[in-house]
Design a protein around this motif. Structure first.
Motif, short mmCIF file in Angstrom:
data_model
loop_
_atom_site.label_atom_id
_atom_site.label_comp_id
_atom_site.label_asym_id
_atom_site.label_seq_id
_atom_site.Cartn_x
_atom_site.Cartn_y
_atom_site.Cartn_z
N GLY A 89 3.73 29.80 14.09
CA GLY A 89 3.16 30.56 15.19
C GLY A 89 1.86 29.98 15.72
N VAL A 90 1.29 29.00 15.01
CA VAL A 90 0.04 28.37 15.44
C VAL A 90 0.39 27.18 16.33
CG1 VAL A 90 -2.02 27.13 14.71
CG2 VAL A 90 -1.21 29.08 13.38
N TRP A 91 -0.14 27.20 17.56
CA TRP A 91 0.12 26.11 18.49
C TRP A 91 -1.04 25.14 18.56
CZ3 TRP A 91 2.59 28.89 23.30
CH2 TRP A 91 3.85 29.39 22.93
N SER A 92 -2.26 25.67 18.51
CA SER A 92 -3.42 24.78 18.56
C SER A 92 -4.53 25.36 17.69
CB SER A 92 -3.91 24.60 20.01
OG SER A 92 -4.47 25.79 20.48
N ILE A 93 -5.41 24.45 17.24
CA ILE A 93 -6.51 24.83 16.35
C ILE A 93 -7.81 24.30 16.93
CG2 ILE A 93 -7.50 24.60 14.05
CD1 ILE A 93 -4.65 24.04 13.03
N GLU A 94 -8.81 25.17 16.96
CA GLU A 94 -10.16 24.73 17.31
C GLU A 94 -10.97 24.76 16.03
OE1 GLU A 94 -13.94 26.23 19.96
OE2 GLU A 94 -11.92 26.73 20.66
N ASP A 95 -11.41 23.58 15.60
CA ASP A 95 -12.11 23.41 14.32
C ASP A 95 -13.62 23.62 14.52
OD1 ASP A 95 -13.23 22.60 11.95
OD2 ASP A 95 -12.66 20.50 12.17
N ARG A 96 -14.13 24.71 13.94
CA ARG A 96 -15.57 24.97 13.95
C ARG A 96 -16.10 25.08 12.52
NH1 ARG A 96 -16.30 29.65 18.56
NH2 ARG A 96 -15.23 28.56 20.25
N ILE A 97 -15.44 24.39 11.59
CA ILE A 97 -15.89 24.39 10.19
C ILE A 97 -16.97 23.31 10.04
CG2 ILE A 97 -15.24 24.04 7.79
CD1 ILE A 97 -12.39 24.87 8.54
N VAL A 98 -18.07 23.70 9.44
CA VAL A 98 -19.20 22.79 9.25
C VAL A 98 -19.30 22.43 7.77
CG1 VAL A 98 -21.70 22.57 9.52
CG2 VAL A 98 -20.39 23.88 11.19
N VAL A 99 -19.57 21.14 7.52
CA VAL A 99 -19.79 20.66 6.15
C VAL A 99 -21.22 20.11 6.11
CG1 VAL A 99 -18.97 19.19 4.28
CG2 VAL A 99 -17.36 20.00 6.02
N PRO A 100 -22.21 20.96 5.89
CA PRO A 100 -23.59 20.47 5.89
C PRO A 100 -23.87 19.63 4.65
CG PRO A 100 -23.52 22.83 5.44
CD PRO A 100 -22.12 22.39 5.69
N ALA A 101 -24.69 18.61 4.80
CA ALA A 101 -25.04 17.74 3.68
C ALA A 101 -25.83 18.50 2.62
CB ALA A 101 -25.84 16.54 4.19
N ASP A 102 -26.60 19.47 3.05
CA ASP A 102 -27.44 20.23 2.12
C ASP A 102 -26.89 21.64 1.90
OD1 ASP A 102 -27.92 21.06 4.69
OD2 ASP A 102 -30.09 21.28 4.42
N TYR A 103 -25.57 21.77 1.74
CA TYR A 103 -24.95 23.09 1.60
C TYR A 103 -25.55 23.83 0.42
CZ TYR A 103 -21.55 26.82 1.31
OH TYR A 103 -20.97 28.05 1.29
N PHE A 104 -25.87 25.09 0.63
CA PHE A 104 -26.42 25.92 -0.44
C PHE A 104 -25.94 27.35 -0.27
CE2 PHE A 104 -29.62 28.89 -2.06
CZ PHE A 104 -29.64 28.51 -3.39
N ARG A 105 -25.48 27.94 -1.36
CA ARG A 105 -25.13 29.36 -1.38
C ARG A 105 -25.90 29.94 -2.56
NH1 ARG A 105 -19.12 30.49 -0.66
NH2 ARG A 105 -19.65 31.21 1.40
#
Length: 195
Positions: A67-83
């Motif tokens: 059912g997915v025709w197109s994807i808009e990628d807004r995923i960010v991979v920051p170099a300094d990721y912190f949670r």
């Protein structure tokens, strides 16, 4: 026009739920890291993850969904990721609480310097594995210390039934002859007779 809009929103919600379900069962990425927005058959994937591997895994899951025709990628991979430890704790605590359905099982979550510590006792090995996998798939987790023990479920106390089969009464007696009769396949009645 309103009916058409409602129908479109329902279809969008169904597709979003289908994608979320697939993300839930994919152990490479956590639902807590990704947000799904559906507009028609177009999917916007938003989030922050700690590695490109997790980003690619999320995009693969979405793209492989019917059912997915197109994807808009807004995923960010920051170099300094912190949670923060508190955020990791809150997410994992909610996920583990959702997994626990049987009384007597418990898992405690602790987080220190992005290291997750899982303690507790469960009856089902699969539950232990699911809790550990949930911790590992969450972005920001550096290590997981698994101290969960698998225990045998508690044994049920034999029951005595009154002669009318109206109610069950837990066996409190210490009469070993009655219990031997029960173990041999007989059902003991409260009046002492065997059925």
């Amino acid at each position: 026009m309103t009916h058409t809009l409602l129908h479109k929103n329902q279809i969008d919600n169904e597709l979003a739920n289908k994608i979320r379900d697939r993300l839930k069962w994919d152990k490479r990425v956590s639902q807590a890291d990704i947000e799904i927005i559906v507009k028609g058959c177009n999917v916007i994937v938003v989030g922050y993850v700690d590695t490109a591997f997790r980003k690619n895994a999320a995009l693969e899951v979405v793209s492989d969904t019917e059912g997915v025709w197109s994807i808009e990628d807004r995923i960010v991979v920051p170099a300094d990721y912190f949670r923060s430890d508190e955020e990791i704790f809150n997410i994992l605590h909610d996920q583990v609480s959702e997994m626990l359905k049987i009384g007597g099982e418990h898992i405690e979550v602790g987080v220190l310097d992005s290291v997750v510590i899982l303690r507790g006792e469960v009856f089902r090995p699969r539950l232990k594995a699911m809790a550990v996998a949930s911790a590992w798939e969450l972005s920001g987790v550096k290590d997981v210390l698994n101290l969960i023990e698998i225990k045998d479920p508690p044994h049920r106390v034999p029951l005595f039934v009154n002669s009318n089969f109206e109610e069950f009464i837990p066996a409190i007696r210490n009469d070993s002859d009655d219990l031997e009769d029960f173990d041999q396949g007989g059902l003991l009645m409260t009046d002492g007779s065997k059925n």
